[in-house]
Design an enzyme around this catalytic site. Structure first.
Site, PDB file in Angstrom:
ATOM      1  N   TYR A 123       0.782  -1.236   0.000  1.00 26.88           N
ATOM      2  CA  TYR A 123       0.000   0.000   0.000  1.00 26.88           C
ATOM      3  C   TYR A 123       0.814   1.287   0.000  1.00 26.88           C
ATOM      4  O   TYR A 123       0.248   2.364  -0.088  1.00 26.88           O
ATOM      5  CB  TYR A 123      -0.973  -0.016   1.191  1.00 26.88           C
ATOM      6  CG  TYR A 123      -2.021  -1.088   1.022  1.00 26.88           C
ATOM      7  CD1 TYR A 123      -3.114  -0.888   0.184  1.00 26.88           C
ATOM      8  CD2 TYR A 123      -1.892  -2.313   1.664  1.00 26.88           C
ATOM      9  CE1 TYR A 123      -4.056  -1.883  -0.003  1.00 26.88           C
ATOM     10  CE2 TYR A 123      -2.837  -3.312   1.484  1.00 26.88           C
ATOM     11  CZ  TYR A 123      -3.923  -3.091   0.655  1.00 26.88           C
ATOM     12  OH  TYR A 123      -4.858  -4.080   0.471  1.00 26.88           O
ATOM     13  N   PHE A 410     -10.380  -5.178  11.380  1.00 29.67           N
ATOM     14  CA  PHE A 410     -11.632  -4.761  10.742  1.00 29.67           C
ATOM     15  C   PHE A 410     -11.623  -5.138   9.259  1.00 29.67           C
ATOM     16  O   PHE A 410     -10.617  -5.445   8.700  1.00 29.67           O
ATOM     17  CB  PHE A 410     -11.865  -3.250  10.895  1.00 29.67           C
ATOM     18  CG  PHE A 410     -10.719  -2.360  10.483  1.00 29.67           C
ATOM     19  CD1 PHE A 410     -10.592  -1.949   9.162  1.00 29.67           C
ATOM     20  CD2 PHE A 410      -9.762  -1.953  11.408  1.00 29.67           C
ATOM     21  CE1 PHE A 410      -9.547  -1.118   8.776  1.00 29.67           C
ATOM     22  CE2 PHE A 410      -8.727  -1.122  11.032  1.00 29.67           C
ATOM     23  CZ  PHE A 410      -8.604  -0.709   9.717  1.00 29.67           C
TER      24      PHE A 410
END
Length: 410
Positions: A123, A410
Site C-alpha cells: 500500500y 476490521f
C-alpha cells in the site's frame, strides 16, 4: 481483458464475499463471522471488479471515527476486504480500486483512510504509511514474576461470560479510547467483534473466557482469553491466549495480569497485538523471557491533507512549511504551512513560501498519530530538512505521549 468496476449491490454480496474468501486462501469465513460482518457491512461503500458474472476484485470501507493525538475522534474510512483474484493479477485492478476508493473517501468528507495490511509492501504506492506498531508476547510464566503496584490486592477479579460482561467491557474501552491514538471509537454493532468466537478461530483452545476487575463494585478492567491445554511427560504445559486486556488504573491492570499468570495447568501467556509501550514490560521480572516481537500495525493515508493535519492537536507550537509529494492524490501535493499555537490547535493552509521540510504523504501518514518520529524518517532519508531546526521543531510537535495502537482488526 476488460472488467467492470462498480459499487456493490445487495444481490452481489455473496459473490463479492466468495471472491474475498478465495483470494485469502479459500477457507470460508465461519457462519458466525460471516453473519457478523454482513451486519456491519456498508454495501454502498464497497466496490468490486466484475468479469461478466464473476467477481474478480473487492474493496470496502467502513465508516470509522479514529482517535488522533489530542483525543479527537476524526472521521476515517476503515479500508477492508481488498483482494484481486489470482486469475486477474497484474492487470491494474488493485490500482483502479484504490483510485476509485480514495476519490470516494474524499467525496464523503473523510480526511483519513486507514487499513491493516495483509502484506506490508502493497500500500505504500497508494500513499499509506505504517503509523502504529503491534507487540506480540510469549511469556514464560514459570520463570517470570510480576512486580505489583500498591493497591493490587484491593482489586477483585471475577469471572463472567463474555456476553454478560459486554456492556461493562465496552464502557471501559470507551473511557480509554480517547487516550490512545489509533483506537477506533466503536460504532453500534462493533462491540460484537471482540467477543466473536467461532470454533474455527480458537486454534484448539477453549471457548472465549472473560474476567472483570472490580473495585468498590465498579468494573475497572477486563480480560478475555482462551485456554489451550497441553501436556508432556513432565506434566501440564498449557497456554493462556489473551485476546483483550484493558484497565482504568495500574492496580486493576496488574491484578488482571496476576490472574492470567496464575491460571492452573499453564506455563505460558501469549498475547497478539498489544501496544508497543504496554506497561506489562515494566511489571515483568525478565523481559527476555517474554519473547517480544514487533510488527507493523495500522497504516494511515491522509486523503485531505489540510483537514487531516488540522484535526489533531500537537505537543508543542510549531510554524513550518512542508513540501509534500503525493502522486496518487495530487490535490495534496505542494507546499503547506502548518501553524500550531500554544494550546496545540493547528491551522494548515497552502502557501507559496519557501519549504522548510520536504517529504511525501507516506511519511506524513506514518508520523500522523505520533508513533513514528520525523527525526527517524529523516535518518532513513525519507524527510529532508531545508531550514536548520525545522526538523526538531516539527518532530516534537508531531510526537505523542502514548504510542498509537489499533486494538482490533476490521
Amino acid at each position: 481483458m476488460t472488467t467492470e468496476l462498480r459499487v456493490l449491490s445487495e444481490a452481489e454480496r455473496d459473490a463479492w464475499f466468495g471472491c474475498l474468501e478465495l483470494a485469502f486462501g479459500g477457507v470460508p469465513f465461519s457462519p458466525e463471522s460471516r453473519e457478523m460482518y454482513a451486519a456491519l457491512a456498508e454495501p454502498q461503500r464497497a466496490i468490486g471488479h466484475w468479469d461478466g458474472a464473476d467477481c474478480v476484485g473487492t474493496a470496502g470501507a467502513y465508516s470509522f471515527r479514529l482517535t488522533v493525538p489530542g483525543g479527537a475522534a476524526v472521521p476515517a474510512a476503515g479500508v477492508t476486504g481488498v483482494s484481486v483474484s489470482a486469475t486477474h493479477r497484474r492487470q491494474g485492478l488493485l490500482t483502479s480500486m484504490m483510485r476509485r476508493q480514495l476519490d470516494d473517501v474524499r467525496s464523503w468528507g473523510e480526511p483519513l483512510a486507514v487499513l491493516l495490511a495483509s502484506e506490508p509492501g502493497i500500500y505504500g504506492r497508494f500513499g499509506y504509511g505504517a503509523a502504529t506498531t503491534e507487540m506480540n508476547l510469549r511469556i514464560d510464566t514459570s520463570r517470570v514474576r510480576l512486580a505489583l503496584p500498591p493497591g493490587t490486592d484491593g482489586v477483585r477479579v471475577r469471572r463472567s461470560s463474555p456476553a454478560q460482561a459486554l456492556d461493562a467491557c465496552e464502557a471501559v474501552y470507551g473511557r480509554l479510547a480517547a487516550d490512545r491514538p489509533g483506537t477506533p471509537v466503536r460504532q453500534p454493532g462493533w462491540e460484537r467483534v471482540p467477543v466473536n468466537d467461532p470454533e474455527s478461530g480458537r486454534k484448539g483452545g477453549s471457548p472465549l473466557q472473560c474476567v472483570l476487575a472490580e473495585r468498590d463494585g465498579e468494573v475497572t478492567g477486563y480480560a478475555t482469553f482462551h485456554l489451550r491445554p497441553a501436556w508432556d511427560d513432565a506434566g501440564p504445559r498449557g497456554a493462556v491466549a489473551v485476546r483483550d486486556l484493558a484497565a482504568l488504573d495500574p492496580a486493576s491492570y496488574a491484578a488482571l495480569w496476576r490472574f492470567l499468570f496464575g491460571i492452573d495447568l499453564t506455563s505460558v501467556v501469549e498475547c497478539h497485538n498489544r501496544p508497543a509501550d504496554d506497561a506489562v514490560l515494566r511489571l515483568v521480572s525478565d523481559v527476555r523471557r517474554c519473547e517480544v516481537r514487533l510488527r507493523d500495525g495500522l497504516y494511515v493515508r491522509l486523503v485531505e491533507l489540510g483537514a487531516a493535519l488540522e484535526a489533531r492537536s500537537y505537543r508543542a507550537p510549531v510554524d513550518v512549511v512542508l513540501e509534500v509529494e503525493d502522486a496518487f492524490c495530487p490535490w495534496n501535493a505542494g507546499r503547506w504551512r502548518l501553524t500550531v499555537d500554544e494550546k496545540g490547535a493547528a491551522v494548515c493552509r497552502r502557501t507559496d513560501e519557501d519549504p522548510e521540510l520536504a517529504l511525501s504523504v507516506n511519511e506524513l501518514g506514518a508520523a500522523y498519530l505520533g508513533g513514528v518520529s520525523l527525526t527517524t524518517l529523516a535518518a532513513a532519508g525519507r524527510v529532508r530538512e531545508l531550514r536548520a531546526g525545522a526538523l526538531a521543531e516539527a518532530a516534537l510537535a508531531f510526537s505523542s505521549d502514548a504510542q498509537p495502537w489499533c486494538p482490533h482488526g476490521f
